[in-house]
Design a protein around this motif. Structure first.
Motif, PDB file in Angstrom:
ATOM      1  N   VAL A 173      -3.778  13.840   1.446  1.00  0.00           N
ATOM      2  CA  VAL A 173      -4.484  12.574   1.627  1.00  0.00           C
ATOM      3  C   VAL A 173      -3.491  11.416   1.555  1.00  0.00           C
ATOM      4  N   ILE A 174      -2.620  11.440   0.567  1.00  0.00           N
ATOM      5  CA  ILE A 174      -1.619  10.386   0.416  1.00  0.00           C
ATOM      6  C   ILE A 174      -0.713  10.335   1.643  1.00  0.00           C
ATOM      7  N   SER A 175      -0.269  11.479   2.099  1.00  0.00           N
ATOM      8  CA  SER A 175       0.592  11.558   3.280  1.00  0.00           C
ATOM      9  C   SER A 175      -0.118  11.028   4.523  1.00  0.00           C
TER      10      SER A 175
ATOM     11  N   THR B 243       3.504   5.693  -5.881  1.00  0.00           N
ATOM     12  CA  THR B 243       3.182   5.762  -7.311  1.00  0.00           C
ATOM     13  C   THR B 243       2.040   6.746  -7.553  1.00  0.00           C
ATOM     14  N   LEU B 244       1.035   6.714  -6.694  1.00  0.00           N
ATOM     15  CA  LEU B 244      -0.090   7.633  -6.835  1.00  0.00           C
ATOM     16  C   LEU B 244       0.372   9.084  -6.690  1.00  0.00           C
ATOM     17  N   GLY B 245       1.339   9.323  -5.830  1.00  0.00           N
ATOM     18  CA  GLY B 245       1.898  10.666  -5.694  1.00  0.00           C
ATOM     19  C   GLY B 245       2.531  11.141  -6.991  1.00  0.00           C
TER      20      GLY B 245
ATOM     21  N   ASN C  53      11.375   4.454   4.710  1.00  0.00           N
ATOM     22  CA  ASN C  53      11.530   5.891   4.435  1.00  0.00           C
ATOM     23  C   ASN C  53      10.398   6.706   5.065  1.00  0.00           C
ATOM     24  N   VAL C  54       9.177   6.225   4.955  1.00  0.00           N
ATOM     25  CA  VAL C  54       8.046   6.933   5.558  1.00  0.00           C
ATOM     26  C   VAL C  54       8.185   6.933   7.074  1.00  0.00           C
TER      27      VAL C  54
ATOM     28  N   SER D 267       0.824  -1.210   0.000  1.00  0.00           N
ATOM     29  CA  SER D 267       0.000   0.000   0.000  1.00  0.00           C
ATOM     30  C   SER D 267       0.855   1.255   0.000  1.00  0.00           C
ATOM     31  N   ILE D 268       1.890   1.256   0.809  1.00  0.00           N
ATOM     32  CA  ILE D 268       2.765   2.434   0.871  1.00  0.00           C
ATOM     33  C   ILE D 268       3.485   2.632  -0.459  1.00  0.00           C
TER      34      ILE D 268
END
Length: 166
Positions: free
Chosen positions: A120-122, A41-43, A159-160, A35-36
């Protein structure tokens, strides 16, 4: 050899390691890692939309782009569906229901401004990393080992997590 060895804890530790390697907890960690990575990729696809700060204008511009052969809105919407499914799977532990997936998809709307989409992604990534921290604590408590992050987390998840700690 090991004065701290507790033979009564061995079966529990062995079971916990197996569960994180090939069991339910391992599958959960994998879902969060995927998911992360998909959110990363969505970013990137968010940037490709080249949206502005006005959702109505973005909606029209994205529709125009799609109707004239542009790929950014189509790619974004395809990824949005997969990411939404992965988020639900990671959090719920199964495919969830249609409503769960629709709620996630509504939050990830191609008409949103870049700042809204990035936030939202964050937020999703931060919530997932919080879950991974909880799993890491469970792993350490049940196995007595301190290698959860290096052994089970993907580079993107690490990384996150690092960003959250800074």
């Amino acid at each position: 050899i090991n004065p701290d060895f507790d033979s009564t804890a061995y079966p529990r530790r062995l079971k916990a390691e197996k569960d994180f390697d090939t069991g339910k907890n391992g599958n959960t960690v994998r879902s969060f890692n995927v998911s992360i990575a998909h959110l990363e990729t969505l970013g990137t696809l968010t940037d490709a939309l080249k949206n502005g700060d006005l959702p109505l204008v973005n909606k029209v511009a994205n529709a125009w782009s799609q109707q004239t052969g542009g790929t950014a809105p189509v790619s974004f919407n395809a990824a949005k569906q997969i990411v939404g499914d992965e988020i639900v799977k990671a959090i719920v532990g199964s495919g969830g229901c249609v409503h769960d997936r629709q709620v996630i998809a509504e939050k990830i709307n191609a008409s949103n401004s870049p700042a809204q989409l990035k936030e939202v992604i964050s937020t999703f990534k931060e919530l997932m990393v919080g879950q991974l921290e909880g799993l890491g604590g469970q792993y350490k408590a049940t196995t007595g080992r301190d290698d959860f992050e290096s052994k089970y987390l993907s580079d993107a998840s690490r990384n996150v997590l690092k960003q959250k700690r800074e």
